[in-house]
Scaffold this active site. Structure first.
Site, short mmCIF file in Angstrom:
data_model
loop_
_atom_site.label_atom_id
_atom_site.label_comp_id
_atom_site.label_asym_id
_atom_site.label_seq_id
_atom_site.Cartn_x
_atom_site.Cartn_y
_atom_site.Cartn_z
N LYS A 262 0.86 -1.13 -0.07
CA LYS A 262 0.00 -0.06 -0.11
C LYS A 262 0.80 1.23 -0.04
O LYS A 262 1.99 1.22 0.69
CB LYS A 262 -0.86 0.10 1.20
CG LYS A 262 -1.99 -0.88 1.36
CD LYS A 262 -2.74 -0.50 2.61
CE LYS A 262 -3.97 -1.78 3.02
NZ LYS A 262 -4.99 -1.76 1.80
N ARG A 336 -10.03 -11.79 2.65
CA ARG A 336 -10.97 -12.93 2.52
C ARG A 336 -10.17 -14.19 2.40
O ARG A 336 -10.75 -15.28 2.75
CB ARG A 336 -11.35 -12.48 0.96
CG ARG A 336 -10.01 -12.41 -0.03
CD ARG A 336 -10.45 -11.71 -1.28
NE ARG A 336 -10.62 -10.47 -1.11
CZ ARG A 336 -10.94 -9.27 -2.19
NH1 ARG A 336 -11.58 -9.90 -3.48
NH2 ARG A 336 -10.90 -8.22 -2.01
N1 BES Z 1 -7.67 -3.71 4.73
C1 BES Z 1 -8.18 -3.29 3.20
C2 BES Z 1 -9.58 -2.58 3.07
C3 BES Z 1 -9.84 -1.27 3.83
C4 BES Z 1 -9.55 -0.18 3.09
C5 BES Z 1 -10.13 -1.26 4.96
C6 BES Z 1 -9.71 1.20 3.75
C7 BES Z 1 -10.24 0.02 5.67
C8 BES Z 1 -10.10 1.25 4.92
C9 BES Z 1 -8.38 -4.74 2.41
O1 BES Z 1 -7.34 -5.56 2.85
C10 BES Z 1 -7.59 -4.16 1.02
O2 BES Z 1 -6.80 -3.88 1.07
N2 BES Z 1 -8.32 -4.47 0.14
C11 BES Z 1 -8.17 -4.08 -1.46
C12 BES Z 1 -8.60 -4.99 -2.24
C13 BES Z 1 -8.44 -5.20 -3.41
C14 BES Z 1 -6.75 -5.44 -3.71
C15 BES Z 1 -8.98 -6.20 -4.50
C16 BES Z 1 -8.85 -2.87 -1.54
O3 BES Z 1 -9.91 -2.44 -1.21
O4 BES Z 1 -8.20 -2.01 -2.52
ZN ZN Z 2 -5.45 -5.62 2.06
#
Ligand code: BES
Ligand code: ZN
Ligand code: ZN
Length: 482
Positions: A262, A336
């Site tokens: 990230k 997931r």
């Molecule tokens: N933990 C994040 C989702 C999240 C985003 C929680 C903002 C709280 C605030 C999750 O693990 C994630 O990074 N999801 C990705 C999925 C994508 C790579 C398919 C996302 O939402 O960008």
């Molecule tokens: Zn994530």
């Protein structure tokens, strides 16, 4: 913080501060009338010159009001009487507590209407508790004692106190950074909670997770120096032969994104990624303390998603506990993968119903905004139960569709499924479609709390950080099944 029922009056109670909840359309009823006459018409004048209207959550602080022994009087608006509900009650009491909490005050007495007492008492315990756990000079000062005046229903006051403690536990766990809350330490917190509340507890360490073939959860944790855990807490409130309701939580104690790293701007809040687990722990604590006559099992999957020479990689194929194979195309879609194995354990334990909570997708924030949770299901009637409970307690939730076409997007050419959809669109739903693969036929509701579980900045009724959202909804669902 403790809550005590009180029969004292405005003119006799000796506390650091009092709070009076006042309706917008009937400002001179009950405690308001009493306050007005004790103070020689102060409230009448405040209303006349429109300094105080009683609109929901309006706060006005008065000092040394004549005829009132407490040095400080906090007026708080409750809005229109016929629109008063649990959400307004909780937020108004919390807004008053937050305003008073800016200064140290030992004991505070709340004069509130007799409706929605449980929610209001809970709110009174939230507002003075902040996210400044590591500051020498606190922004907010938790009260020592709340005196509750205005109801004969002592049981609503004590259940309100149970809810207040549970939401504050959830908030604290979310607010503590990843240097303090990691899988092992969070599992220890869960174990001591279990001891205190008389829950049965099982903690699976890495060796056990390997024996149990939790290949999907373990892959996520591999890049971290912190070992993973799976914690199972059991509340045996119902008959022995009653299959339990399972509450499942995503407990990623820090989400760096892994090799799909990230950017700092998105990573800086990722201590909150165990919000699902914290919500489930808060809820089972309340369920145990309320002694609800239902069997409930809480399962939380605890991992840290990090980067190292041993991190799981894009293109890896994992074998989940259920035997399904998963192609990893983004290591940031890790929640997931953790839940896949935890859901499988919930099914194996014979759950009659499963509710999972997870800070799962940024896409859910795009779809619904920060305040509203996305709800997805394989069982409309169970979902209706959950939505009714959420609406009753004032947790904002909205159902998203689960059409088959979304499921097409997670098919893989090399494995049974892949961990991301085709592109970004509908990302909250493709994530839910992935989870659905692991619940078999069990009635299941997935709540994506990426938005509502964490506030970037304070609201008038609550400090920034963890919110405790959906703890009350979970307990309400269980209560309604009692
Ligand atoms: N933990 C994040 C989702 C999240 C985003 C929680 C903002 C709280 C605030 C999750 O693990 C994630 O990074 N999801 C990705 C999925 C994508 C790579 C398919 C996302 O939402 O960008
Ligand atoms: Zn994530
Ligand atoms: Zn995550």
């Amino acid at each position: 913080m403790q809550v005590i029922c009180s029969k004292e009056s405005l003119s006799s109670i000796s506390v650091s501060a009092i709070v009076i909840g006042l309706f917008e359309d009937t400002p001179f009823d009950g405690f308001a009338a009493e306050f007005d006459s004790l103070t020689g018409g102060m409230l009448t004048r405040l209303v006349e010159c429109e300094e105080f209207k009683g609109t929901a959550l309006q706060t006005v602080t008065l000092y040394a009001a004549p005829g009132i022994p407490a040095m400080c009087t906090q007026l708080v608006g409750l809005g229109k009487r016929d629109e008063f509900n649990e959400k307004t009650a909780l937020r108004a009491a919390s807004a008053a507590a937050k305003t008073l909490g800016e200064k140290e005050r030992k004991d505070v007495a709340f004069f509130f209407p007799s409706e929605c007492t449980e929610a209001a008492v809970c709110g009174a315990m939230l507002g003075s508790v902040g996210q400044d756990l590591y500051r020498a000079e606190r922004n907010l000062h938790p009260f020592e004692t709340v005196h509750w005046v205005g109801t004969d229903a002592n049981s609503d006051v004590s259940s309100g106190e149970i809810f207040g403690n549970s939401l504050n536990l959830t908030r604290e766990l979310i607010n503590r950074p990843a240097c303090d809350i990691y899988p092992e330490s969070l599992a220890n917190r869960a174990s001591s909670l279990a001891d205190q509340c008389g829950l049965e507890v099982e903690v699976w360490d890495r060796a056990r997770l390997e024996n149990e073939k939790c290949g999907s959860l373990l892959a996520v944790s591999r890049g971290s120096a912190r070992e993973p855990r799976l914690v199972i807490l059991e509340h045996k409130g119902g008959p022995d032969d009653q299959p339990p309701i399972a509450l499942v939580g995503k407990g990623v104690t820090f989400d760096s994104g892994g090799l799909s790293l990230k950017p700092s701007e998105s990573m800086k809040e990722m201590k909150c990624d165990m919000g699902g687990a914290a919500t489930v722990l808060g809820a089972i604590q309340a369920i145990a303390q309320l002694n609800l006559p239902v069997n409930v099992i809480a399962l939380v999957g605890l991992v840290e998603n990090m980067v190292s020479g041993d991190s799981y990689k894009l293109g890896d194929v994992l074998t989940a506990r259920s035997g399904k194979t998963i192609e990893v195309l983004n290591t940031d879609a890790e929640g997931r993968l953790v839940l896949a194995d935890v859901l499988n354990v919930a099914v194996e334990r014979g759950a009659s119903h499963i509710i999972d909570l997870a800070t799962l997708t940024g896409a859910c924030l795009v779809a619904l905004g920060k305040q509203v949770a996305g709800v997805m299901t394989n069982d409309e009637s169970f979902c209706d139960e959950l939505l009714a409970a959420a609406s009753r307690v004032g947790d904002d939730a909205w159902q998203l569709p689960m059409f088959d076409d979304y499921g097409e997007q997670i098919k893989s050419k090399v494995a049974d499924i892949k961990n991301v959809g085709e592109g970004r669109w509908g990302g909250a739903i493709t994530a839910a479609k992935f989870l659905e693969e692991f619940v078999d036929e069990t009635p299941w509701v997935h709540i994506d709390i990426a938005g509502p579980s964490f506030l970037d900045s304070a609201k008038p009724w609550i400090d920034g950080g963890g919110t405790g959202a959906f703890v009350r909804t979970l307990v309400e669902v269980v209560r309604r099944r009692a």
